[in-house]
Design an enzyme around this catalytic site. Structure first.
Site, mmCIF file in Angstrom:
data_model
loop_
_atom_site.group_PDB
_atom_site.id
_atom_site.type_symbol
_atom_site.label_atom_id
_atom_site.label_comp_id
_atom_site.label_asym_id
_atom_site.label_seq_id
_atom_site.Cartn_x
_atom_site.Cartn_y
_atom_site.Cartn_z
ATOM 1 N N HIS A 62 3.345 -2.349 3.387
ATOM 2 C CA HIS A 62 3.465 -0.981 2.847
ATOM 3 C C HIS A 62 4.821 -0.803 2.162
ATOM 4 O O HIS A 62 5.856 -1.109 2.760
ATOM 5 C CB HIS A 62 3.314 0.043 3.970
ATOM 6 N N ASP A 121 0.801 -1.226 0.000
ATOM 7 C CA ASP A 121 0.000 0.000 0.000
ATOM 8 C C ASP A 121 0.835 1.278 0.000
ATOM 9 O O ASP A 121 1.977 1.304 0.448
ATOM 10 C CB ASP A 121 -0.881 0.025 1.257
HETATM 11 ZN ZN LIG Z 1 -2.688 3.142 2.974
#
Ligand SMILES: [Zn+2]
Length: 290
Positions: A256, A109
């Site tokens: 992430h 992400d």
């Molecule tokens: Zn995010």
């Protein structure tokens, strides 16, 4: 109708409206509480040097203390995705939390990010793994070469809103639609025919409107089932341990590749991939979800 009747009716309507508002606030509050807790926890034990990571804002965004959203949720507005694996079905509004098959999906992400996304792509290539990247619109606009690299690597894309707006789901449907379309436009400016059939709400702060708009735009809402909270910078060892302990057939793993110092995630990925590829079939989430 007598005056008394109409007064009673008006009072009844007011009561209903207040109840509805309280209900909405309760649901919203519940969805954001884990982020708030995580935020307090993280800022209590670490230095400010890592602040951009906690802010979970795209690089170049506003400082963590000045979230771009309005509302009453406090620090969670700038919160990360994650800390949401305990979210009940009532908070997901139908968003997919698993792959729906025995295969496991890795999702990355908040990128693309020029420092970390290439490292993630190189590791995935080394282990012959395809994954899904939930990209932020303004980052896609700033790094079209990385969007192209993602697609060229055989990975799939997921819309993660224009500016990582955790409160997007509380805005008007027009505002939500505009945000999601702008993000898709930025992705397609880099790869004109890129399929974008997934949407992940920042912070996992799903609402009925944001889920509805995503569906209207041909995107399936995507949550997750394994969350090592890598954005809290727990270190590669802990990220690795959490993912390997919780991974199971059908898992959607939240990681992430942007939004702060992601070296721990990259280092963890090098340890995670040999194990996961031995135990599971890994997939990029399909571009033809049903
Ligand atoms: Zn995010």
């Amino acid at each position: 109708m007598t005056r008394g009747d109409s007064t009673a009716k008006a009072a009844g309507i007011v009561t209903l409206v207040v109840a509805a508002l309280l209900g909405s606030a309760y649901v919203l509050g519940r969805s954001l509480v884990p982020d708030q807790q995580a935020q307090r926890h993280s800022t209590g034990i670490t230095s400010n040097a890592d602040a951009p990571g906690y802010a979970d804002q795209p690089s170049g965004g506003e400082p963590s203390g000045a979230p771009s959203v309005s509302g009453s949720a406090g620090p969670a507005q700038a919160g990360q995705d994650g800390s949401g694996r305990d979210a009940g079905d009532d908070q997901l509004f139908g968003a997919h939390a698993t792959t729906g098959s025995p295969r496991l999906a890795l999702t990355f992400d908040d990128g693309p990010d020029p420092q970390y996304t290439p490292q993630v792509l190189a590791l995935l290539r080394e282990f012959d793994v395809r994954a899904t990247f939930c990209v932020v619109g303004e980052n896609a606009q700033n790094h079209p070469d990385l969007i192209q690299a993602i697609v060229n690597g055989g990975h799939t894309l997921c819309n993660h809103s224009w500016h990582h707006d955790v409160s997007l789901g509380t805005r008007s449907t027009d505002a939500i639609r505009s945000d999601l379309l702008r993000t898709n436009d930025a992705i397609r400016a880099a790869v004109p025919d890129a399929p974008i059939v997934w949407y992940r709400q920042p912070g996992g702060a799903w609402t009925y409107p944001v889920v509805s708009v995503a569906h209207q735009l041909g995107m399936t809402p995507l949550h997750w089932s394994v969350d090592p909270s890598d954005w809290e910078l727990p270190g590669a060892g802990k990220i690795t341990a959490t993912v390997l302990a919780q991974a199971e057939p059908g898992s959607v793993v939240l990681l992430h590749d942007a939004g702060g110092n992601r070296q721990g995630t990259v280092d963890a990925l090098r340890r995670i991939l040999p194990d996961l590829t031995a135990r599971f079939e890994l997939e990029a989430l399909p571009t033809d979800p049903t």
